[in-house]
Structure formats: structure tokens, C-alpha cells
Write an enzyme that holds these catalytic residues in place. Structure first.
Site, PDB file in Angstrom:
ATOM      1  N   ASP A  46      20.774 -31.449 -30.591  1.00  0.00           N
ATOM      2  CA  ASP A  46      20.514 -31.823 -31.981  1.00  0.00           C
ATOM      3  C   ASP A  46      19.034 -31.614 -32.291  1.00  0.00           C
ATOM      4  O   ASP A  46      18.173 -32.313 -31.757  1.00  0.00           O
ATOM      5  CB  ASP A  46      20.885 -33.300 -32.203  1.00  0.00           C
ATOM      6  CG  ASP A  46      20.742 -33.711 -33.654  1.00  0.00           C
ATOM      7  OD1 ASP A  46      21.723 -33.568 -34.402  1.00  0.00           O
ATOM      8  OD2 ASP A  46      19.640 -34.138 -34.050  1.00  0.00           O
ATOM      9  N   TYR A  51      11.514 -30.844 -36.777  1.00  0.00           N
ATOM     10  CA  TYR A  51      11.054 -31.173 -35.421  1.00  0.00           C
ATOM     11  C   TYR A  51      10.129 -30.086 -34.862  1.00  0.00           C
ATOM     12  O   TYR A  51       9.457 -30.302 -33.857  1.00  0.00           O
ATOM     13  CB  TYR A  51      12.219 -31.381 -34.445  1.00  0.00           C
ATOM     14  CG  TYR A  51      13.240 -32.434 -34.854  1.00  0.00           C
ATOM     15  CD1 TYR A  51      12.993 -33.330 -35.896  1.00  0.00           C
ATOM     16  CD2 TYR A  51      14.453 -32.538 -34.187  1.00  0.00           C
ATOM     17  CE1 TYR A  51      13.942 -34.267 -36.277  1.00  0.00           C
ATOM     18  CE2 TYR A  51      15.400 -33.481 -34.557  1.00  0.00           C
ATOM     19  CZ  TYR A  51      15.147 -34.338 -35.605  1.00  0.00           C
ATOM     20  OH  TYR A  51      16.087 -35.267 -35.967  1.00  0.00           O
ATOM     21  N   LYS A  76      18.931 -29.069 -39.042  1.00  0.00           N
ATOM     22  CA  LYS A  76      18.927 -29.763 -40.338  1.00  0.00           C
ATOM     23  C   LYS A  76      17.906 -29.126 -41.262  1.00  0.00           C
ATOM     24  O   LYS A  76      16.851 -28.658 -40.815  1.00  0.00           O
ATOM     25  CB  LYS A  76      18.587 -31.248 -40.142  1.00  0.00           C
ATOM     26  CG  LYS A  76      19.313 -31.885 -38.982  1.00  0.00           C
ATOM     27  CD  LYS A  76      19.042 -33.360 -38.829  1.00  0.00           C
ATOM     28  CE  LYS A  76      19.548 -33.841 -37.469  1.00  0.00           C
ATOM     29  NZ  LYS A  76      18.598 -33.625 -36.367  1.00  0.00           N
ATOM     30  N   HIS A 109      19.080 -32.993 -44.224  1.00  0.00           N
ATOM     31  CA  HIS A 109      18.441 -33.990 -43.363  1.00  0.00           C
ATOM     32  C   HIS A 109      18.342 -35.377 -44.044  1.00  0.00           C
ATOM     33  O   HIS A 109      18.621 -36.402 -43.425  1.00  0.00           O
ATOM     34  CB  HIS A 109      17.051 -33.495 -42.971  1.00  0.00           C
ATOM     35  CG  HIS A 109      16.536 -34.040 -41.685  1.00  0.00           C
ATOM     36  ND1 HIS A 109      15.770 -33.317 -40.811  1.00  0.00           N
ATOM     37  CD2 HIS A 109      16.684 -35.258 -41.106  1.00  0.00           C
ATOM     38  CE1 HIS A 109      15.462 -34.049 -39.768  1.00  0.00           C
ATOM     39  NE2 HIS A 109      16.004 -35.241 -39.921  1.00  0.00           N
ATOM     40  N   LYS A 231      17.571 -39.032 -26.988  1.00  0.00           N
ATOM     41  CA  LYS A 231      16.435 -38.155 -26.629  1.00  0.00           C
ATOM     42  C   LYS A 231      15.738 -38.724 -25.413  1.00  0.00           C
ATOM     43  O   LYS A 231      15.502 -39.943 -25.321  1.00  0.00           O
ATOM     44  CB  LYS A 231      15.458 -38.093 -27.814  1.00  0.00           C
ATOM     45  CG  LYS A 231      14.135 -37.403 -27.496  1.00  0.00           C
ATOM     46  CD  LYS A 231      13.035 -38.379 -27.072  1.00  0.00           C
ATOM     47  CE  LYS A 231      11.767 -37.695 -26.643  1.00  0.00           C
ATOM     48  NZ  LYS A 231      10.734 -38.637 -26.141  1.00  0.00           N
ATOM     49  N   SER A 232      15.388 -37.870 -24.467  1.00  0.00           N
ATOM     50  CA  SER A 232      14.473 -38.276 -23.409  1.00  0.00           C
ATOM     51  C   SER A 232      13.758 -37.046 -22.884  1.00  0.00           C
ATOM     52  O   SER A 232      14.337 -35.972 -22.796  1.00  0.00           O
ATOM     53  CB  SER A 232      15.205 -38.979 -22.264  1.00  0.00           C
ATOM     54  OG  SER A 232      14.254 -39.307 -21.257  1.00  0.00           O
ATOM     55  N   ARG A 237      16.045 -40.128 -16.831  1.00  0.00           N
ATOM     56  CA  ARG A 237      16.750 -40.707 -17.986  1.00  0.00           C
ATOM     57  C   ARG A 237      17.725 -39.703 -18.600  1.00  0.00           C
ATOM     58  O   ARG A 237      18.779 -40.081 -19.099  1.00  0.00           O
ATOM     59  CB  ARG A 237      15.739 -41.145 -19.046  1.00  0.00           C
ATOM     60  CG  ARG A 237      14.937 -42.363 -18.620  1.00  0.00           C
ATOM     61  CD  ARG A 237      13.881 -42.654 -19.651  1.00  0.00           C
ATOM     62  NE  ARG A 237      13.167 -43.876 -19.378  1.00  0.00           N
ATOM     63  CZ  ARG A 237      12.113 -44.278 -20.082  1.00  0.00           C
ATOM     64  NH1 ARG A 237      11.665 -43.541 -21.092  1.00  0.00           N
ATOM     65  NH2 ARG A 237      11.515 -45.401 -19.790  1.00  0.00           N
ATOM     66  N   ASN A 241      21.467 -40.928 -18.969  1.00  0.00           N
ATOM     67  CA  ASN A 241      22.138 -41.013 -20.278  1.00  0.00           C
ATOM     68  C   ASN A 241      23.404 -40.156 -20.329  1.00  0.00           C
ATOM     69  O   ASN A 241      24.170 -40.244 -21.278  1.00  0.00           O
ATOM     70  CB  ASN A 241      21.184 -40.581 -21.394  1.00  0.00           C
ATOM     71  CG  ASN A 241      19.994 -41.514 -21.539  1.00  0.00           C
ATOM     72  OD1 ASN A 241      19.994 -42.619 -20.996  1.00  0.00           O
ATOM     73  ND2 ASN A 241      18.971 -41.088 -22.247  1.00  0.00           N
TER      74      ASN A 241
HETATM   75  N1  LIG Z   1      18.804 -37.402 -38.904  1.00  0.00           N
HETATM   76  C1  LIG Z   1      17.703 -38.090 -38.763  1.00  0.00           C
HETATM   77  O1  LIG Z   1      17.037 -38.467 -39.737  1.00  0.00           O
HETATM   78  C2  LIG Z   1      17.247 -38.454 -37.375  1.00  0.00           C
HETATM   79  C3  LIG Z   1      16.193 -39.384 -37.202  1.00  0.00           C
HETATM   80  C4  LIG Z   1      15.815 -39.692 -35.900  1.00  0.00           C
HETATM   81  C5  LIG Z   1      16.459 -39.133 -34.819  1.00  0.00           C
HETATM   82  N2  LIG Z   1      17.457 -38.201 -35.023  1.00  0.00           N
HETATM   83  C6  LIG Z   1      18.144 -37.536 -33.891  1.00  0.00           C
HETATM   84  O2  LIG Z   1      18.599 -38.526 -32.968  1.00  0.00           O
HETATM   85  C7  LIG Z   1      18.043 -38.271 -31.678  1.00  0.00           C
HETATM   86  C8  LIG Z   1      17.855 -39.545 -30.896  1.00  0.00           C
HETATM   87  O3  LIG Z   1      17.070 -40.476 -31.634  1.00  0.00           O
HETATM   88  P1  LIG Z   1      15.575 -40.893 -31.259  1.00  0.00           P
HETATM   89  O4  LIG Z   1      14.966 -39.789 -30.489  1.00  0.00           O
HETATM   90  O5  LIG Z   1      14.894 -41.338 -32.489  1.00  0.00           O
HETATM   91  O6  LIG Z   1      15.751 -42.206 -30.403  1.00  0.00           O
HETATM   92  P2  LIG Z   1      16.594 -42.688 -29.121  1.00  0.00           P
HETATM   93  O7  LIG Z   1      17.359 -41.586 -28.529  1.00  0.00           O
HETATM   94  O8  LIG Z   1      17.309 -43.937 -29.544  1.00  0.00           O
HETATM   95  O9  LIG Z   1      15.434 -43.145 -28.126  1.00  0.00           O
HETATM   96  C9  LIG Z   1      14.525 -42.259 -27.550  1.00  0.00           C
HETATM   97  C10 LIG Z   1      13.463 -43.092 -26.815  1.00  0.00           C
HETATM   98  O10 LIG Z   1      14.075 -43.881 -25.808  1.00  0.00           O
HETATM   99  C11 LIG Z   1      13.528 -43.529 -24.519  1.00  0.00           C
HETATM  100  N3  LIG Z   1      14.675 -43.449 -23.590  1.00  0.00           N
HETATM  101  C12 LIG Z   1      15.641 -42.500 -23.546  1.00  0.00           C
HETATM  102  N4  LIG Z   1      16.538 -42.768 -22.588  1.00  0.00           N
HETATM  103  C13 LIG Z   1      16.134 -43.923 -21.997  1.00  0.00           C
HETATM  104  C14 LIG Z   1      16.653 -44.682 -20.933  1.00  0.00           C
HETATM  105  N5  LIG Z   1      17.745 -44.311 -20.279  1.00  0.00           N
HETATM  106  N6  LIG Z   1      15.988 -45.815 -20.585  1.00  0.00           N
HETATM  107  C15 LIG Z   1      14.870 -46.208 -21.236  1.00  0.00           C
HETATM  108  N7  LIG Z   1      14.335 -45.511 -22.275  1.00  0.00           N
HETATM  109  C16 LIG Z   1      14.960 -44.362 -22.643  1.00  0.00           C
HETATM  110  C17 LIG Z   1      12.843 -42.184 -24.686  1.00  0.00           C
HETATM  111  O11 LIG Z   1      11.724 -42.118 -23.830  1.00  0.00           O
HETATM  112  P3  LIG Z   1      11.304 -40.819 -22.965  1.00  0.00           P
HETATM  113  O12 LIG Z   1      11.534 -39.605 -23.825  1.00  0.00           O
HETATM  114  O13 LIG Z   1       9.859 -41.071 -22.698  1.00  0.00           O
HETATM  115  O14 LIG Z   1      12.140 -40.819 -21.719  1.00  0.00           O
HETATM  116  C18 LIG Z   1      12.410 -42.249 -26.140  1.00  0.00           C
HETATM  117  O15 LIG Z   1      11.189 -42.965 -26.257  1.00  0.00           O
HETATM  118  C19 LIG Z   1      16.741 -37.529 -32.015  1.00  0.00           C
HETATM  119  O16 LIG Z   1      16.171 -36.878 -30.898  1.00  0.00           O
HETATM  120  C20 LIG Z   1      17.216 -36.613 -33.107  1.00  0.00           C
HETATM  121  O17 LIG Z   1      17.933 -35.521 -32.552  1.00  0.00           O
HETATM  122  C21 LIG Z   1      17.855 -37.864 -36.287  1.00  0.00           C
END
Ligand SMILES: NC(=O)c1ccc[n+]([C@@H]2O[C@H](COP(=O)([O-])OP(=O)(O)OC[C@H]3O[C@@H](n4cnc5c(N)ncnc54)[C@H](OP(=O)(O)O)[C@@H]3O)[C@@H](O)[C@H]2O)c1
Length: 274
Positions: A46, A51, A76, A109, A231-232, A237, A241
Site C-alpha cells: 500500500d 508518500y 492513491k 486519498h 508499516k514497519s 517486526r 506482523n
Molecule cells: N489513507 C490514508 O490516509 C493513510 C494514512 C496513514 C496510513 N495509511 C496506510 O496505512 C499503513 C499503516 O499505517 P501507519 O504506517 O500510519 O501505522 P501503523 O502500521 O499502525 O504503525 C506503524 C508504526 O508502528 C511500528 N510498528 C510496526 N510493527 C510493530 C510491531 N510489531 N511492534 C511494535 N511496533 C511496531 C512501526 O515502527 P518501525 O517502522 O520503526 O518498526 C511504526 O512506527 C501506512 O503505511 C499506509 O500504507 C493510509
């Protein structure tokens, strides 16, 4: 390697229920992270024009040796490209950056309803769908009233609605509305960027089932039917995940996690974000 279950979208296209998100992965680090994810078994990436890493996502997929058809790619539309012609041009830019002829899923988006009109934008997405250049089209950050406007004024029901969702923002009503209209819900920030991982309820379930808090929260999403893409940038991780297929949460644990809902966003509210 386990097969990730798929969700069948309203036009018959199958999307892997678990993917890999690349928001806030620097372009210079994206090939490394996406390569690790593909090696771990993820087959759904995604990204978004905003980005800044579409090119590197495409490069990692191309270098992986996997067939293009084996990796589901979502991108997006940039927020600055809502006008019909701008949206068509931006879509061309996305395909060129990814280095693909066709994308699996393309989303608006943000609705940006206070500053522009997403109906002509949606018509541009309908056009690229009709042309076969996007296998499916959808929206992101749409509330029910945004969707109702699309239903009233356009022909195509979005295949997905990608919204912020996690245990502190369960989104039960919007998920039910999506489902009632054949729209699959994708949950962004599925672990609330780490915020929910220290929650005592999550920690307690994790201890009892012998999994990490992140695995428990991701498993909760999957059992609710959400599509997720954590995301990681951390190799351990990325693997952690993806290891979600050999345990299940009971009804009580599912309810305990859903009861954490407090309507708390980590990101912007679609009604005010401009
Ligand atoms: N449509 C939209 O408006 C929108 C907005 C935001 C996000 N998104 C999409 O959703 C995806 C995921 O959301 P997000 O990146 O905001 O947040 P997320 O996936 O909820 O969290 C990512 C964060 O959590 C940490 N993390 C990941 N796995 C972990 C684990 N097993 N244990 C502990 N910490 C962990 C990561 O750290 P590290 O990377 O340092 O490991 C990073 O800081 C995005 O990448 C994007 O593709 C879409």
C-alpha cells in the site's frame, strides 16, 4: 509460506487481507523494506503518490523476481490533483513511477470536501477503471455522507474505503455502512502507530495467547474482516506482523479489544482535513 486469505471486492477482484504499508518509509529505504516484506511473504503493498516512494515500490517488486500478477499494488491520488484532468495526469504519473501498465487498486486519498469537489475526481477514476488501467478503484477517508454523495451522483460503487481504524477507533458504524453497500473496509494505522500496544487489555490478551500485542491487534482486525497493511522498517517486526495464521482470538477477547473504542484518531478528521 502461509497463503494469506483474500477478500473478494465488489467487482470480483481478490485482494490479500494482509499487506505492507509504506507511509513514512524514506524513498532511499523503500527498496530494502519492500524487499524484506516480499521475502517474508507479503503480496500486497500500500503506497501513495504523497508518500514519495512509488518508484521504489515498483523497483522492489520488479527486482523480486515475482510475477507482477502475484503482487497486489495500491496507490492513491495526490491531494493536489482533484480536478478531472489533473487526476488523469496524476494517475499516469503513478503508473509511470511504479513502472506498471495496470495498477490493482487506485484510491482518492482524501475527500477534501471543504476545498474541492471529489465527484469529478471520482469520474476520472471511473474512466481509468473502464480503460482497464486500474483493476479496482476506491476511496480513502470517506465518511458515510461522502459515500452517499458518490452513490447519488456517479455510477460506480467504490470497491474499498480505506479509513483509520484500530482498537481506539473501531469505526463500527462506518464499517457496517461500507459492508451494507458492498464496500470492503481497509484499516489504516492498524496498530495506531504503536499507541495501542501498551494498552493493559491488549497486553493481557497477548500474554494469555502467547503472542505479541501487535499480533493480537492485527489478528483482531483480520477476524473483524478488515484489510490491513501495517508499516514497519524493522526486519523482526515485518516478520512478526506476518505471523498471524496459527492462532485465533475467542469471542471474549475480540469483545474486550473492541470495547477499547474511544473514538480517538491518530490522524486527521476527514471532515476538516484540507
Ligand atoms: N489513507 C490514508 O490516509 C493513510 C494514512 C496513514 C496510513 N495509511 C496506510 O496505512 C499503513 C499503516 O499505517 P501507519 O504506517 O500510519 O501505522 P501503523 O502500521 O499502525 O504503525 C506503524 C508504526 O508502528 C511500528 N510498528 C510496526 N510493527 C510493530 C510491531 N510489531 N511492534 C511494535 N511496533 C511496531 C512501526 O515502527 P518501525 O517502522 O520503526 O518498526 C511504526 O512506527 C501506512 O503505511 C499506509 O500504507 C493510509
Amino acid at each position: 509460506m502461509p497463503d494469506v486469505p483474500t477478500v473478494t471486492l465488489n467487482n470480483g477482484v481478490e485482494i490479500p487481507q494482509l499487506g505492507f504499508g509504506v507511509f513514512q518509509i524514506a524513498p532511499a529505504d523503500t527498496v530494502r523494506c519492500v524487499t524484506l516484506a516480499l521475502q517474508a511473504g507479503y503480496r500486497h503493498i500500500d503506497t501513495a503518490e504523497m508518500y514519495g516512494n512509488e518508484r521504489e515500490v515498483g523497483e522492489a517488486v520488479a527486482r523480486s523476481g515475482l510475477d507482477r500478477s502475484d503482487v497486489f499494488i495500491t496507490s492513491k491520488l495526490d491531494n493536489g490533483a482533484h480536478a478531472y484532468d489533473d487526476a488523469l495526469r496524476a494517475f499516469d504519473g503513478t503508473l509511470a513511477a511504479l513502472g506498471v501498465e495496470q495498477i490493482d487498486l487506485f484510491l482518492i486519498h482524501w475527500p477534501l470536501a471543504t476545498v474541492s469537489d471529489f465527484v469529478p475526481t471520482w469520474r476520472a477514476l471511473e474512466r481509468v477503471y473502464e480503460e482497464g488501467r486500474a483493476r479496482a478503484i476506491g476511496v480513502s477517508n470517506f465518511h458515510q455522507h461522502h459515500l452517499e454523495r458518490l452513490f447519488g451522483e456517479t455510477e460506480t460503487v467504490p470497491a474499498v474505503n480505506q479509513i483509520e481504524a484500530h482498537p481506539y477507533l473501531v469505526q463500527a458504524e462506518l464499517r457496517a455502512f461500507d459492508a451494507a453497500h458492498g464496500i470492503a473496509t481497509e484499516a489504516w494505522s492498524p496498530i495506531a502507530r504503536g499507541k495501542v500496544l501498551d494498552d493493559p487489555v491488549v497486553a493481557d490478551v497477548a500474554r494469555r495467547v502467547g503472542r505479541t500485542p501487535a499480533q493480537v491487534v492485527l489478528r483482531w482486525h483480520l477476524q473483524l474482516g478488515n484489510i490491513v497493511f501495517p508499516k514497519s522498517a524493522t526486519p523482526e517486526r515485518i516478520a512478526e506482523n506476518f505471523a498471524l495464521w496459527d492462532f485465533e482470538l475467542g469471542d471474549d477477547d475480540m469483545k474486550a479489544i473492541s470495547d477499547l473504542d474511544r473514538g480517538e484518531r491518530t490522524g486527521a478528521d476527514p471532515d476538516t482535513f484540507a
